[in-house]
Scaffold this active site. Structure first.
Site, PDB file in Angstrom:
ATOM      1  N   SER A 128      66.394 -18.098 -25.494  1.00 37.86           N
ATOM      2  CA  SER A 128      66.029 -19.528 -25.439  1.00 37.86           C
ATOM      3  C   SER A 128      67.168 -20.418 -25.924  1.00 37.86           C
ATOM      4  CB  SER A 128      64.769 -19.786 -26.279  1.00 37.86           C
ATOM      5  OG  SER A 128      64.995 -19.388 -27.613  1.00 37.86           O
ATOM      6  N   ILE A 136      73.688 -17.314 -27.540  1.00 36.29           N
ATOM      7  CA  ILE A 136      74.293 -16.197 -26.802  1.00 36.29           C
ATOM      8  C   ILE A 136      73.367 -15.691 -25.686  1.00 36.29           C
ATOM      9  CG2 ILE A 136      74.983 -13.766 -27.033  1.00 36.29           C
ATOM     10  CD1 ILE A 136      76.084 -14.500 -29.852  1.00 36.29           C
ATOM     11  N   ASP A 173      57.779 -12.240 -28.457  1.00 34.65           N
ATOM     12  CA  ASP A 173      58.027 -12.253 -29.905  1.00 34.65           C
ATOM     13  C   ASP A 173      58.352 -10.816 -30.291  1.00 34.65           C
ATOM     14  OD1 ASP A 173      58.014 -12.240 -32.646  1.00 34.65           O
ATOM     15  OD2 ASP A 173      56.141 -13.365 -32.856  1.00 34.65           O
ATOM     16  N   ASN A 193      69.154  -8.975 -28.102  1.00 37.67           N
ATOM     17  CA  ASN A 193      69.999 -10.017 -28.683  1.00 37.67           C
ATOM     18  C   ASN A 193      69.256 -10.902 -29.684  1.00 37.67           C
ATOM     19  OD1 ASN A 193      72.301 -12.115 -28.497  1.00 37.67           O
ATOM     20  ND2 ASN A 193      70.489 -13.241 -27.797  1.00 37.67           N
ATOM     21  N   ARG A 234      62.284   1.195 -27.488  1.00 33.42           N
ATOM     22  CA  ARG A 234      61.296   2.256 -27.228  1.00 33.42           C
ATOM     23  C   ARG A 234      60.419   1.886 -26.028  1.00 33.42           C
ATOM     24  NH1 ARG A 234      57.674   3.106 -32.296  1.00 33.42           N
ATOM     25  NH2 ARG A 234      56.727   1.256 -31.425  1.00 33.42           N
ATOM     26  N   TYR A 267      71.038  -9.934 -43.985  1.00 35.64           N
ATOM     27  CA  TYR A 267      71.454 -10.051 -42.576  1.00 35.64           C
ATOM     28  C   TYR A 267      72.431  -8.920 -42.237  1.00 35.64           C
ATOM     29  CZ  TYR A 267      73.723 -11.926 -38.400  1.00 35.64           C
ATOM     30  OH  TYR A 267      74.242 -12.085 -37.130  1.00 35.64           O
ATOM     31  N   LYS A 269      72.014  -5.719 -39.519  1.00 39.67           N
ATOM     32  CA  LYS A 269      72.908  -5.507 -38.375  1.00 39.67           C
ATOM     33  C   LYS A 269      73.620  -4.152 -38.472  1.00 39.67           C
ATOM     34  CE  LYS A 269      72.201  -9.341 -36.090  1.00 39.67           C
ATOM     35  NZ  LYS A 269      71.578  -9.320 -34.758  1.00 39.67           N
ATOM     36  N   VAL A 329      80.400 -17.128 -33.189  1.00 35.39           N
ATOM     37  CA  VAL A 329      80.177 -17.767 -31.896  1.00 35.39           C
ATOM     38  C   VAL A 329      79.453 -19.086 -32.175  1.00 35.39           C
ATOM     39  CG1 VAL A 329      79.190 -17.509 -29.591  1.00 35.39           C
ATOM     40  CG2 VAL A 329      79.851 -15.463 -30.882  1.00 35.39           C
ATOM     41  N   THR A 388      76.886 -21.329 -32.011  1.00 35.69           N
ATOM     42  CA  THR A 388      75.469 -21.460 -31.622  1.00 35.69           C
ATOM     43  C   THR A 388      74.753 -22.135 -32.802  1.00 35.69           C
ATOM     44  OG1 THR A 388      74.702 -19.408 -32.647  1.00 35.69           O
ATOM     45  CG2 THR A 388      75.619 -19.217 -30.427  1.00 35.69           C
TER      46      THR A 388
HETATM   47  N1  LIG Z   1      76.454 -16.912 -33.497  1.00 38.09           N
HETATM   48  C1  LIG Z   1      77.158 -16.041 -34.170  1.00 38.09           C
HETATM   49  O1  LIG Z   1      78.208 -16.375 -34.775  1.00 38.09           O
HETATM   50  C2  LIG Z   1      76.724 -14.603 -34.213  1.00 38.09           C
HETATM   51  C3  LIG Z   1      77.600 -13.647 -34.761  1.00 38.09           C
HETATM   52  C4  LIG Z   1      77.219 -12.314 -34.791  1.00 38.09           C
HETATM   53  C5  LIG Z   1      75.988 -11.942 -34.267  1.00 38.09           C
HETATM   54  N2  LIG Z   1      75.143 -12.893 -33.753  1.00 38.09           N
HETATM   55  C6  LIG Z   1      73.853 -12.447 -33.232  1.00 38.09           C
HETATM   56  O2  LIG Z   1      73.674 -12.955 -31.931  1.00 38.09           O
HETATM   57  C7  LIG Z   1      72.286 -13.006 -31.627  1.00 38.09           C
HETATM   58  C8  LIG Z   1      71.973 -14.327 -30.966  1.00 38.09           C
HETATM   59  O3  LIG Z   1      72.156 -15.365 -31.913  1.00 38.09           O
HETATM   60  P1  LIG Z   1      72.748 -16.807 -31.551  1.00 38.09           P
HETATM   61  O4  LIG Z   1      73.983 -16.964 -32.347  1.00 38.09           O
HETATM   62  O5  LIG Z   1      72.777 -16.993 -30.099  1.00 38.09           O
HETATM   63  O6  LIG Z   1      71.671 -17.754 -32.248  1.00 38.09           O
HETATM   64  P2  LIG Z   1      70.427 -18.567 -31.693  1.00 38.09           P
HETATM   65  O7  LIG Z   1      70.876 -19.587 -30.715  1.00 38.09           O
HETATM   66  O8  LIG Z   1      69.687 -19.025 -32.893  1.00 38.09           O
HETATM   67  O9  LIG Z   1      69.580 -17.483 -30.910  1.00 38.09           O
HETATM   68  C9  LIG Z   1      68.670 -16.647 -31.517  1.00 38.09           C
HETATM   69  C10 LIG Z   1      67.684 -16.227 -30.454  1.00 38.09           C
HETATM   70  O10 LIG Z   1      66.809 -15.238 -31.036  1.00 38.09           O
HETATM   71  C11 LIG Z   1      65.496 -15.574 -30.659  1.00 38.09           C
HETATM   72  N3  LIG Z   1      64.517 -15.075 -31.613  1.00 38.09           N
HETATM   73  C12 LIG Z   1      64.449 -15.278 -32.941  1.00 38.09           C
HETATM   74  N4  LIG Z   1      63.339 -14.713 -33.444  1.00 38.09           N
HETATM   75  C13 LIG Z   1      62.699 -14.132 -32.383  1.00 38.09           C
HETATM   76  C14 LIG Z   1      61.510 -13.392 -32.245  1.00 38.09           C
HETATM   77  N5  LIG Z   1      60.710 -13.136 -33.288  1.00 38.09           N
HETATM   78  N6  LIG Z   1      61.165 -12.944 -31.009  1.00 38.09           N
HETATM   79  C15 LIG Z   1      61.948 -13.200 -29.939  1.00 38.09           C
HETATM   80  N7  LIG Z   1      63.087 -13.892 -30.010  1.00 38.09           N
HETATM   81  C16 LIG Z   1      63.452 -14.356 -31.217  1.00 38.09           C
HETATM   82  C17 LIG Z   1      65.460 -17.097 -30.597  1.00 38.09           C
HETATM   83  O11 LIG Z   1      64.426 -17.521 -29.725  1.00 38.09           O
HETATM   84  P3  LIG Z   1      63.012 -18.133 -30.181  1.00 38.09           P
HETATM   85  O12 LIG Z   1      63.199 -18.819 -31.483  1.00 38.09           O
HETATM   86  O13 LIG Z   1      62.676 -19.050 -29.036  1.00 38.09           O
HETATM   87  O14 LIG Z   1      62.084 -16.967 -30.235  1.00 38.09           O
HETATM   88  C18 LIG Z   1      66.819 -17.387 -29.976  1.00 38.09           C
HETATM   89  O15 LIG Z   1      66.721 -17.364 -28.568  1.00 38.09           O
HETATM   90  C19 LIG Z   1      71.560 -12.767 -32.953  1.00 38.09           C
HETATM   91  O16 LIG Z   1      71.089 -11.447 -33.001  1.00 38.09           O
HETATM   92  C20 LIG Z   1      72.651 -12.977 -33.977  1.00 38.09           C
HETATM   93  O17 LIG Z   1      72.416 -12.268 -35.167  1.00 38.09           O
HETATM   94  C21 LIG Z   1      75.478 -14.207 -33.708  1.00 38.09           C
END
Ligand SMILES: NC(=O)c1ccc[n+]([C@@H]2O[C@H](COP(=O)([O-])OP(=O)(O)OC[C@H]3O[C@@H](n4cnc5c(N)ncnc54)[C@H](OP(=O)(O)O)[C@@H]3O)[C@@H](O)[C@H]2O)c1
Length: 298
Positions: free
Chosen positions: A15, A18, A57, A84, A117, A148, A152, A181, A183
């Site tokens: 939503s 990334i 979810d 993701n 799974r 966090y 990971k 990244v 976001t």
């Molecule tokens: N941005 C960075 O610098 C960075 C660095 C390393 C790793 N990451 C990883 O990249 C991934 C994406 O993060 P992002 O940076 O793109 O941040 P983001 O824009 O906040 O995206 C997080 C996504 O996870 C979804 N989410 C959260 N809780 C959820 C749940 N219970 N069920 C289903 N979806 C859920 C959110 O959607 P809803 O709230 O609509 O459910 C949202 O689409 C994450 O795993 C994050 O840890 C990010």
């Protein structure tokens, strides 16, 4: 809309950030993409790329099952599952609340395990690819990010073993050990320490200070990341170039991800801590804490 390449992908956490960007990139390359998240309205713009939003979810087994049923109704296999969805939590390791660490692990670790799974039969049928968005925070001691980081790191370890176990099925595994990244993930909340925290020193909130110094402009643009990630996903799935014979891949994408890998792999812990103390501006604060707690209680 792009011409179909006959391949099917499911991206969780689509939503925003990334997941949203990678879904678009895959759709542009001809994939039939299912995009999962809780904020279904935020995924409506994906429809113009032919992407199908799915209410998901990852903390709910019923929701994951319903998503799998929906996708299975329309497809007999899955080529790419990108786990993701994630959330970010900060708190000192010795002060984190039950609510915070349970929530973080539910979304970042138990969720992807359950999703993997549930979709495993579809991926096996497609001789497909399990992918995970993990973090370089899982490799290095980022201050106040122990929960966090550990979620990971555990997911990376899960992916590594999974890769070994699914090899006989001709299934691949790709771990995106991601750096910064741009976001919204770190901007959702601007947390402060508890009023009685041991890391409140001389009127300072050391955790808040790190947040205040955070500079989003140094992070990689999410669309740049998405193109690189889609390249990696296709290379792993199709077994080309660097990815030709392997079945397990780690890809370091996002700002500072390769440097983090180098520093944690080859440099001493002492050096790493010194660099991190300076980078996060914690040197004075930690010295003040050290002074305050210099006498050992008997
Ligand atoms: N941005 C960075 O610098 C960075 C660095 C390393 C790793 N990451 C990883 O990249 C991934 C994406 O993060 P992002 O940076 O793109 O941040 P983001 O824009 O906040 O995206 C997080 C996504 O996870 C979804 N989410 C959260 N809780 C959820 C749940 N219970 N069920 C289903 N979806 C859920 C959110 O959607 P809803 O709230 O609509 O459910 C949202 O689409 C994450 O795993 C994050 O840890 C990010």
């Amino acid at each position: 809309m792009a011409q179909s390449n006959g391949k099917v992908a499911f991206v969780t956490g689509a939503s925003s950030g990334i997941g949203f960007a990678v879904s678009v990139e895959l759709a542009k390359r001809g994939y039939k993409v299912y995009a999962g998240a809780r904020r279904v309205d935020d995924m409506k713009p994906l429809k113009k790329f032919g992407i199908i939003p799915v209410n998901l979810d990852v903390t709910s087994a019923e929701s994951i099952s319903a998503a799998r049923e929906l996708i299975e109704l329309e497809n007999d296999h899955l080529d790419i599952l990108l786990n993701n969805a994630g959330n970010f939590r900060v708190a000192p390791a010795i002060e984190v609340s039950d609510e915070d660490f349970i929530r973080c692990y539910e979304v970042n670790l138990y969720g992807p395990i359950r999703v993997t799974r549930e979709f495993s039969k579809l991926i096996i049928k497609g001789k497909g690819l399990f992918a995970y968005t993990t973090s370089n925070a899982g490799m290095m001691p980022v201050p106040f990010a122990s929960i966090y980081s550990s979620s990971k790191a555990a997911l990376s370890a899960y992916a590594s073993t999974l890769a070994f176990e699914v090899k006989p099925f001709g299934v691949q595994v790709l771990d995106f050990v991601s750096g910064g990244v741009k976001t919204g993930i770190t901007q959702v909340e601007h947390p402060v320490l508890n009023s009685d925290s041991l890391y409140r020193i001389d009127g300072r909130d050391l955790m808040r200070e790190i947040g205040d110094k955070f500079e989003p402009n140094q992070l990689m643009d999410v669309n740049v990341y998405a193109v690189k990630a889609a390249n990696d996903l296709e290379a792993a799935l199709n077994g080309v170039g660097f990815f030709s014979n392997a079945t397990y891949f780690r890809s370091f994408r996002g700002s500072a991800s390769s440097i983090s890998w180098f520093v944690t792999s080859f440099l001493s812990r002492w050096f790493l801590e010194t660099v991190l103390l300076l980078a996060f501006g914690l040197k004075d604060g930690f010295n003040a804490i050290k002074k305050k707690h210099s006498s050992k209680s008997k």
